[in-house]
Design a protein around this motif. Sequence first.
Motif, PDB file in Angstrom:
ATOM      1  N   TYR A  84      -6.407   7.567  -2.447  1.00 33.23           N
ATOM      2  CA  TYR A  84      -6.035   7.565  -1.144  1.00 33.23           C
ATOM      3  C   TYR A  84      -5.662   8.813  -0.440  1.00 33.23           C
ATOM      4  O   TYR A  84      -6.112   9.159   0.739  1.00 33.23           O
ATOM      5  CB  TYR A  84      -4.592   6.689  -1.085  1.00 33.23           C
ATOM      6  CG  TYR A  84      -4.103   6.692   0.395  1.00 33.23           C
ATOM      7  CD1 TYR A  84      -4.808   5.747   1.307  1.00 33.23           C
ATOM      8  CD2 TYR A  84      -3.107   7.478   0.800  1.00 33.23           C
ATOM      9  CE1 TYR A  84      -4.398   5.606   2.583  1.00 33.23           C
ATOM     10  CE2 TYR A  84      -2.885   7.382   2.320  1.00 33.23           C
ATOM     11  CZ  TYR A  84      -3.484   6.360   3.057  1.00 33.23           C
ATOM     12  OH  TYR A  84      -3.063   6.502   4.396  1.00 33.23           O
ATOM     13  N   LYS A  85      -5.262   9.769  -1.109  1.00 31.31           N
ATOM     14  CA  LYS A  85      -4.904  11.107  -0.272  1.00 31.31           C
ATOM     15  C   LYS A  85      -6.219  11.830   0.363  1.00 31.31           C
ATOM     16  O   LYS A  85      -6.332  12.353   1.285  1.00 31.31           O
ATOM     17  CB  LYS A  85      -4.258  12.297  -1.239  1.00 31.31           C
ATOM     18  CG  LYS A  85      -2.913  11.667  -1.625  1.00 31.31           C
ATOM     19  CD  LYS A  85      -2.033  12.937  -2.050  1.00 31.31           C
ATOM     20  CE  LYS A  85      -0.731  12.475  -2.206  1.00 31.31           C
ATOM     21  NZ  LYS A  85       0.385  12.019  -3.041  1.00 31.31           N
ATOM     22  N   CYS A 138       0.148   3.610  -3.078  1.00 34.55           N
ATOM     23  CA  CYS A 138      -0.640   4.890  -2.767  1.00 34.55           C
ATOM     24  C   CYS A 138       0.119   6.155  -2.866  1.00 34.55           C
ATOM     25  O   CYS A 138      -0.346   7.118  -2.615  1.00 34.55           O
ATOM     26  CB  CYS A 138      -1.373   4.791  -1.402  1.00 34.55           C
ATOM     27  SG  CYS A 138      -2.733   3.771  -1.281  1.00 34.55           S
ATOM     28  N   SER A 174      -6.163   3.384  -4.409  1.00 32.44           N
ATOM     29  CA  SER A 174      -4.693   4.006  -4.742  1.00 32.44           C
ATOM     30  C   SER A 174      -4.904   5.355  -5.172  1.00 32.44           C
ATOM     31  O   SER A 174      -4.222   6.340  -4.858  1.00 32.44           O
ATOM     32  CB  SER A 174      -3.973   3.030  -5.454  1.00 32.44           C
ATOM     33  OG  SER A 174      -2.951   3.686  -5.847  1.00 32.44           O
ATOM     34  N   LYS A 175      -5.924   5.579  -6.305  1.00 30.51           N
ATOM     35  CA  LYS A 175      -5.828   6.846  -7.045  1.00 30.51           C
ATOM     36  C   LYS A 175      -6.643   7.815  -5.923  1.00 30.51           C
ATOM     37  O   LYS A 175      -6.478   8.943  -6.143  1.00 30.51           O
ATOM     38  CB  LYS A 175      -6.953   6.437  -8.017  1.00 30.51           C
ATOM     39  CG  LYS A 175      -6.993   7.537  -9.054  1.00 30.51           C
ATOM     40  CD  LYS A 175      -7.935   7.149 -10.118  1.00 30.51           C
ATOM     41  CE  LYS A 175      -7.937   8.208 -11.452  1.00 30.51           C
ATOM     42  NZ  LYS A 175      -8.781   7.656 -12.338  1.00 30.51           N
ATOM     43  N   CYS A 219      -1.335   3.598   6.341  1.00 33.63           N
ATOM     44  CA  CYS A 219      -1.783   3.728   4.824  1.00 33.63           C
ATOM     45  C   CYS A 219      -2.296   1.960   4.731  1.00 33.63           C
ATOM     46  O   CYS A 219      -3.111   1.750   4.039  1.00 33.63           O
ATOM     47  CB  CYS A 219      -0.689   3.803   4.016  1.00 33.63           C
ATOM     48  SG  CYS A 219      -0.973   3.559   2.309  1.00 33.63           S
ATOM     49  N   CYS A 225      -5.949   1.176   3.601  1.00 37.14           N
ATOM     50  CA  CYS A 225      -6.065   0.399   2.290  1.00 37.14           C
ATOM     51  C   CYS A 225      -6.754  -1.268   2.656  1.00 37.14           C
ATOM     52  O   CYS A 225      -7.592  -1.451   1.846  1.00 37.14           O
ATOM     53  CB  CYS A 225      -4.822   0.334   1.534  1.00 37.14           C
ATOM     54  SG  CYS A 225      -4.322   1.871   1.112  1.00 37.14           S
ATOM     55  N   ALA A 262       0.821  -1.166   0.031  1.00 34.36           N
ATOM     56  CA  ALA A 262      -0.060  -0.173  -0.033  1.00 34.36           C
ATOM     57  C   ALA A 262       0.982   1.232  -0.063  1.00 34.36           C
ATOM     58  O   ALA A 262       0.452   2.298  -0.663  1.00 34.36           O
ATOM     59  CB  ALA A 262      -1.001  -0.015   1.315  1.00 34.36           C
ATOM     60  N   SER A 276      -7.334   9.603   3.319  1.00 34.86           N
ATOM     61  CA  SER A 276      -6.434   9.688   4.359  1.00 34.86           C
ATOM     62  C   SER A 276      -6.827  10.974   4.866  1.00 34.86           C
ATOM     63  O   SER A 276      -6.282  11.444   6.164  1.00 34.86           O
ATOM     64  CB  SER A 276      -4.974   9.848   4.173  1.00 34.86           C
ATOM     65  OG  SER A 276      -4.423  10.701   3.071  1.00 34.86           O
TER      66      SER A 276
END
Length: 193
Positions: A183-184, A16, A180-181, A162, A166, A12, A187
């Motif tokens: 994640y920001k 990510c 993944s695309k 992370c 995930c 991850a 989070s």
Amino acid sequence: MSFEQMIVYFGAPALCGLKSANLLSVKSNQFSAEKILEWNCRLSSLGKKIIPVIRSSSNVLLFIYDERLLYKALCGKEQILYLMGKKYPIAKGLDALVQELLARMSGQMSFPHEVGLFLGYPLEDVVSFEKDGGRSSKYSGMWQVYGNVEDARRKMMLYRQCSLTCSRYFNMGIEFSYISKNYKAISNGGNIV
């Protein structure tokens, strides 16, 4: 834990965009070349790759990396000089560097020390570990830290979080390329769906 759950949990941070690369060791009977092909197809547009490395008849390593972050981790002047000293084909580009590292890890009993640089560890920590094998490190976590302990701890905590985040979303049935695309946003307290 399924093969795909292992990729998510252990890969991850690289998948990510938080870390240049991760390594995952799996038993040969757990490894699925078809799944790796599927993952690579889904992640290629994001600049992420998973490359298997045969270590032995019973063990396969997965080198999971973010192309942009790996390039950034290896392109500094000091990093280039370090890799040149290890006889890496610097002039041939990132793919050649990755292939050289993987060739050096294939079937070997021990890892080449420079793998830490590829995994995004500070050069100071890689070189110091190479010299003393971790005996005089200031902190031990995901790697042996000789330099900035607080920065290393912060990064390790970020990587752990992370992996947990995930894994939670993946186990809920959400496609990993989507996780993944996004994640920001996730989070930072956003909702994934």
